[in-house]
Design an enzyme around this catalytic site. Structure first.
Site, short mmCIF file in Angstrom:
data_model
loop_
_atom_site.label_atom_id
_atom_site.label_comp_id
_atom_site.label_asym_id
_atom_site.label_seq_id
_atom_site.Cartn_x
_atom_site.Cartn_y
_atom_site.Cartn_z
CE1 TYR A 137 18.74 -17.96 64.74
CE2 TYR A 137 19.18 -19.44 66.54
CZ TYR A 137 18.58 -18.30 66.05
OH TYR A 137 17.82 -17.51 66.88
CE LYS B 99 11.18 -6.49 57.52
NZ LYS B 99 10.19 -5.62 58.15
CG ASP C 266 7.65 -5.77 60.48
OD1 ASP C 266 7.40 -6.74 59.74
OD2 ASP C 266 7.98 -4.65 60.02
CG ASP D 194 15.50 -18.46 69.07
OD1 ASP D 194 14.88 -18.80 70.09
OD2 ASP D 194 16.73 -18.30 69.04
#
Ligand code: NAD
Length: 333
Positions: free
Chosen positions: A123, A170, A203, A227
């Site tokens: 972002y 991640k 995930d 988000d």
């Protein structure tokens, strides 16, 4: 009297913000609303989607209540929502997700708080067109931002008698960027030995969130994962119409719902005002109006428990204005 910046936003923004204003007035809080326009309307009126007047107002008042603002997809001006968070360095996006009385969902007993880093990651807006067939977007992660969001999450856990913080990342793939984020969260976790700590790859976290959401307590994560996970978690407790949020920095705070401007239902007087109202409850607590905050909170719970005056997203047939009226009545009683 409190002076607070008020941004109606667009789409469903004006409808729900009007409703929230009415309920706050019914609770007897003396607020001078400093109304500011941003987004498409401001672009038309002032040639700037984020006019200086809006920035100056937030700078002076230090507190803002904000309706959602539309961001065009693929073109148009940079997201006003992201720009405001970056301009005021509102580094913590805090989103409580809780099962609510009377709202039927596949799960009960959910009570978690998401801490989403709010100023960087993908972002940051660093996109480069290499050539017409190749574009790169830079994922920016800094030690400073990772450290302060971790501190905020752990400190919140301690102050609010929460038991566990889960970092979502991640770092198996983005070893350096998410690795740096994780390094800072781990350092903070070491300092807060009274709070349990664990980590999940994003995930896997998504699967666990839809299997056993009750196991989550405080979540700390980067901007993009935060988000996406916020909307997923909203779905677990009744949808975007019932999840509040706040953007917090060192100097000021902007309170807004998790949801966007919902163009699909804008102007129909059927949007649920509760998410923005719950955000306003957090705002009232922050400015020391705890009695009014408690009275609005009780009115919301009563409305949901009775189940007679709900907007369509919660299975009812009431309009936004009817919900506002009923809440005003409950608050006044
Ligand atoms: P959205 O959150 O606006 O809507 C997603 C779905 O949830 C829609 O079906 C909508 O009808 C429903 N919904 C949302 N809020 C609701 C409410 N209060 N009551 C009942 N139903 C509600 O997401 P989107 O459609 O992906 O985004 C629309 C626009 O909003 C985009 O321009 C996006 O950039 C912007 N947006 C703004 C913010 C913000 O202002 N902070 C946040 C997210 C998205």
């Amino acid at each position: 009297m409190h002076k607070i910046t008020l941004i109606f936003g667009d789409g469903i923004g004006p409808e729900i913000t009007e409703a929230v204003k009415a309920v706050i007035a019914a609770a007897g809080v003396d607020i001078l609303w400093d109304v500011q326009e941003v987004g498409q309307k401001a672009l038309k009126a002032y040639g700037n989607p984020l006019p200086d007047a809006a920035i100056e107002s937030i700078k002076a008042n230090k507190i803002a209540l904000k309706g959602p603002v539309t961001t065009q997809i693929g073109n148009g001006f940079k997201s006003i929502n992201v720009t405001l968070r970056q301009t005021f360095d509102l580094y913590a996006n805090i989103r409580p997700v809780k099962s609510l009385p009377g709202v039927k969902t596949p799960f009960t007993g959910i009570d978690m708080v998401i801490f989403r880093e709010n100023t960087e990651d993908l972002y940051a807006g660093i996109e480069n067109v290499i050539n017409e067939d190749r574009v790169e977007a830079i994922k920016l992660i800094t030690r400073k931002a990772s450290h302060r969001i971790a501190e905020k999450a752990f400190e919140y856990a301690r102050q609010n008698n929460r038991k566990k913080v889960t970092a979502i990342h991640k770092a198996n793939i983005m070893k350096k960027a998410d690795g740096l984020f994780l390094e800072e969260v781990r350092k903070t976790a070491d300092k807060y030995s009274d709070i349990a700590y664990d980590e999940l790859i994003v995930d896997n976290a998504c699967m666990k969130l839809v299997q056993q959401p009750q196991k989550f307590d405080v979540i700390v994560t980067e901007n993009l994962y935060g988000d996406i996970i916020s909307d997923l978690c909203a779905g677990l407790v009744g949808g975007l119409g019932v999840v509040p949020g706040m953007n917090v920095g060192e100097d000021c705070m902007i309170f807004e719902a998790v949801h966007g401007s919902a163009p699909d239902i804008a102007g129909k007087n059927i949007a649920n005002p509760l998410a923005l109202l719950m955000s306003a409850v957090e705002m009232l607590k922050a400015i020391g109006e705890t009695e009014a905050a408690d009275s609005i909170q009780s009115a919301i719970y009563k409305l949901l428990e009775e189940g007679k005056c709900l907007t369509p997203d919660l299975g009812g047939s009431a309009t936004t204005s009817e919900v506002a009226q009923e809440l005003c009545r409950l608050v006044a009683n």
